[in-house]
Design a protein around this motif. Structure first.
Motif, PDB file in Angstrom:
ATOM      1  N   LYS A  47       0.843  -1.196   0.000  1.00  0.00           N
ATOM      2  CA  LYS A  47       0.000   0.000   0.000  1.00  0.00           C
ATOM      3  C   LYS A  47       0.875   1.242   0.000  1.00  0.00           C
ATOM      4  O   LYS A  47       2.048   1.186   0.368  1.00  0.00           O
ATOM      5  CB  LYS A  47      -0.893   0.015   1.244  1.00  0.00           C
ATOM      6  N   ASP A  48       0.272   2.336  -0.368  1.00  0.00           N
ATOM      7  CA  ASP A  48       0.909   3.641  -0.283  1.00  0.00           C
ATOM      8  C   ASP A  48       1.098   3.953   1.205  1.00  0.00           C
ATOM      9  O   ASP A  48       0.129   3.954   1.963  1.00  0.00           O
ATOM     10  CB  ASP A  48      -0.028   4.645  -0.960  1.00  0.00           C
ATOM     11  N   PRO A  49       2.340   4.201   1.665  1.00  0.00           N
ATOM     12  CA  PRO A  49       2.555   4.445   3.091  1.00  0.00           C
ATOM     13  C   PRO A  49       1.933   5.743   3.601  1.00  0.00           C
ATOM     14  O   PRO A  49       1.786   5.929   4.800  1.00  0.00           O
ATOM     15  CB  PRO A  49       4.082   4.476   3.232  1.00  0.00           C
ATOM     16  N   TYR A  50       1.536   6.621   2.711  1.00  0.00           N
ATOM     17  CA  TYR A  50       0.985   7.909   3.117  1.00  0.00           C
ATOM     18  C   TYR A  50      -0.537   7.892   3.221  1.00  0.00           C
ATOM     19  O   TYR A  50      -1.104   8.420   4.163  1.00  0.00           O
ATOM     20  CB  TYR A  50       1.442   9.009   2.159  1.00  0.00           C
ATOM     21  N   GLU A  51      -1.196   7.277   2.239  1.00  0.00           N
ATOM     22  CA  GLU A  51      -2.656   7.266   2.191  1.00  0.00           C
ATOM     23  C   GLU A  51      -3.263   5.893   2.469  1.00  0.00           C
ATOM     24  O   GLU A  51      -4.451   5.781   2.707  1.00  0.00           O
ATOM     25  CB  GLU A  51      -3.147   7.772   0.828  1.00  0.00           C
ATOM     26  N   GLY A  52      -2.440   4.842   2.396  1.00  0.00           N
ATOM     27  CA  GLY A  52      -2.931   3.494   2.661  1.00  0.00           C
ATOM     28  C   GLY A  52      -3.657   2.848   1.496  1.00  0.00           C
ATOM     29  O   GLY A  52      -4.217   1.772   1.640  1.00  0.00           O
ATOM     30  N   GLU A  53      -3.625   3.487   0.331  1.00  0.00           N
ATOM     31  CA  GLU A  53      -4.272   2.929  -0.864  1.00  0.00           C
ATOM     32  C   GLU A  53      -3.370   1.877  -1.502  1.00  0.00           C
ATOM     33  O   GLU A  53      -2.148   1.924  -1.371  1.00  0.00           O
ATOM     34  CB  GLU A  53      -4.551   4.042  -1.882  1.00  0.00           C
ATOM     35  N   ALA A  54      -3.986   0.936  -2.215  1.00  0.00           N
ATOM     36  CA  ALA A  54      -3.216  -0.093  -2.919  1.00  0.00           C
ATOM     37  C   ALA A  54      -2.269   0.565  -3.921  1.00  0.00           C
ATOM     38  O   ALA A  54      -2.622   1.562  -4.557  1.00  0.00           O
ATOM     39  CB  ALA A  54      -4.164  -1.051  -3.635  1.00  0.00           C
ATOM     40  N   LEU A  55      -1.065   0.007  -4.046  1.00  0.00           N
ATOM     41  CA  LEU A  55      -0.113   0.541  -5.019  1.00  0.00           C
ATOM     42  C   LEU A  55      -0.529   0.143  -6.427  1.00  0.00           C
ATOM     43  O   LEU A  55      -1.064  -0.942  -6.645  1.00  0.00           O
ATOM     44  CB  LEU A  55       1.289   0.008  -4.753  1.00  0.00           C
ATOM     45  N   ASN A  56      -0.234   1.022  -7.374  1.00  0.00           N
ATOM     46  CA  ASN A  56      -0.439   0.678  -8.780  1.00  0.00           C
ATOM     47  C   ASN A  56       0.903   0.771  -9.496  1.00  0.00           C
ATOM     48  O   ASN A  56       1.930   1.030  -8.868  1.00  0.00           O
ATOM     49  CB  ASN A  56      -1.515   1.581  -9.418  1.00  0.00           C
ATOM     50  N   THR A  57       0.904   0.602 -10.788  1.00  0.00           N
ATOM     51  CA  THR A  57       2.165   0.536 -11.532  1.00  0.00           C
ATOM     52  C   THR A  57       2.926   1.864 -11.552  1.00  0.00           C
ATOM     53  O   THR A  57       4.112   1.880 -11.866  1.00  0.00           O
ATOM     54  CB  THR A  57       1.916   0.060 -12.974  1.00  0.00           C
ATOM     55  N   SER A  58       2.283   2.964 -11.193  1.00  0.00           N
ATOM     56  CA  SER A  58       2.983   4.253 -11.169  1.00  0.00           C
ATOM     57  C   SER A  58       3.483   4.611  -9.760  1.00  0.00           C
ATOM     58  O   SER A  58       3.813   5.755  -9.485  1.00  0.00           O
ATOM     59  CB  SER A  58       2.081   5.365 -11.709  1.00  0.00           C
ATOM     60  N   TRP A  59       3.593   3.619  -8.887  1.00  0.00           N
ATOM     61  CA  TRP A  59       3.974   3.836  -7.490  1.00  0.00           C
ATOM     62  C   TRP A  59       5.284   4.600  -7.340  1.00  0.00           C
ATOM     63  O   TRP A  59       5.436   5.404  -6.439  1.00  0.00           O
ATOM     64  CB  TRP A  59       4.071   2.501  -6.750  1.00  0.00           C
ATOM     65  N   GLU A  60       6.220   4.365  -8.253  1.00  0.00           N
ATOM     66  CA  GLU A  60       7.554   4.934  -8.074  1.00  0.00           C
ATOM     67  C   GLU A  60       7.561   6.466  -8.210  1.00  0.00           C
ATOM     68  O   GLU A  60       8.464   7.130  -7.704  1.00  0.00           O
ATOM     69  CB  GLU A  60       8.555   4.303  -9.039  1.00  0.00           C
ATOM     70  N   THR A  61       6.537   7.035  -8.820  1.00  0.00           N
ATOM     71  CA  THR A  61       6.455   8.501  -8.916  1.00  0.00           C
ATOM     72  C   THR A  61       6.245   9.131  -7.542  1.00  0.00           C
ATOM     73  O   THR A  61       6.523  10.316  -7.363  1.00  0.00           O
ATOM     74  CB  THR A  61       5.321   8.943  -9.863  1.00  0.00           C
ATOM     75  N   MET A  62       5.753   8.356  -6.575  1.00  0.00           N
ATOM     76  CA  MET A  62       5.524   8.870  -5.218  1.00  0.00           C
ATOM     77  C   MET A  62       6.772   8.830  -4.347  1.00  0.00           C
ATOM     78  O   MET A  62       6.801   9.431  -3.274  1.00  0.00           O
ATOM     79  CB  MET A  62       4.428   8.054  -4.524  1.00  0.00           C
TER      80      MET A  62
END
Length: 136
Positions: A47-62
């Motif tokens: 998950k996104d450590p900031y919002e808790g949403e599932a990661l998608n393929t563009s995760w690395e932009t965060m």
């Protein structure tokens, strides 16, 4: 500046088995390659450590900055849920809590735990301290 104490139920044993060596090596070498690989291999359970949403393929932009601390923050999502914060929040008084735990439990690290990594480069993605504890 007030600090907010956050804490999460963390699968420490799985972390040690699956990720600790990768993260420790990345902190020592500043090489993110194996961390990125771990994240890609486990993306469906992260998950996104900031919002808790599932990661998608563009995760690395965060990931900013692109260092072992930030990549490690994303990789750690396999071992806890960032939406299940059981910490003390903003109202904790660090010195008083430490005195109480030292007196009652005989140790200082009950609340925080132990830093991870080497003394020259402890894991600290938020730059406010990051600590780990096992169940024992």
């Amino acid at each position: 500046m007030s600090m907010e104490h956050k804490a999460f139920v963390f699968d420490y044993d799985s972390f040690i088995y699956e990720l600790s060596n990768i993260l420790r090596n990345a902190l020592l070498t500043n090489n993110n390659e194996k961390l990125v690989s771990f994240i890609k291999q486990n993306i469906n359970s992260l998950k996104d450590p900031y919002e808790g949403e599932a990661l998608n393929t563009s995760w690395e932009t965060m990931v900013e900055p692109k260092d072992p601390h930030q990549y490690g923050d994303f990789a750690l999502m396999k071992f806890y849920d960032p939406q299940d914060d059981i910490g003390l929040g903003a109202m904790w008084e660090w010195e008083n809590i430490q005195k109480i735990f030292k007196k009652e439990c005989g140790k200082n690290s009950v609340i925080l735990g132990t830093p991870f990594g080497s003394k020259d480069n402890y894991f600290d993605p938020g730059k406010m301290g990051s600590y780990f504890q096992s169940k024992s």
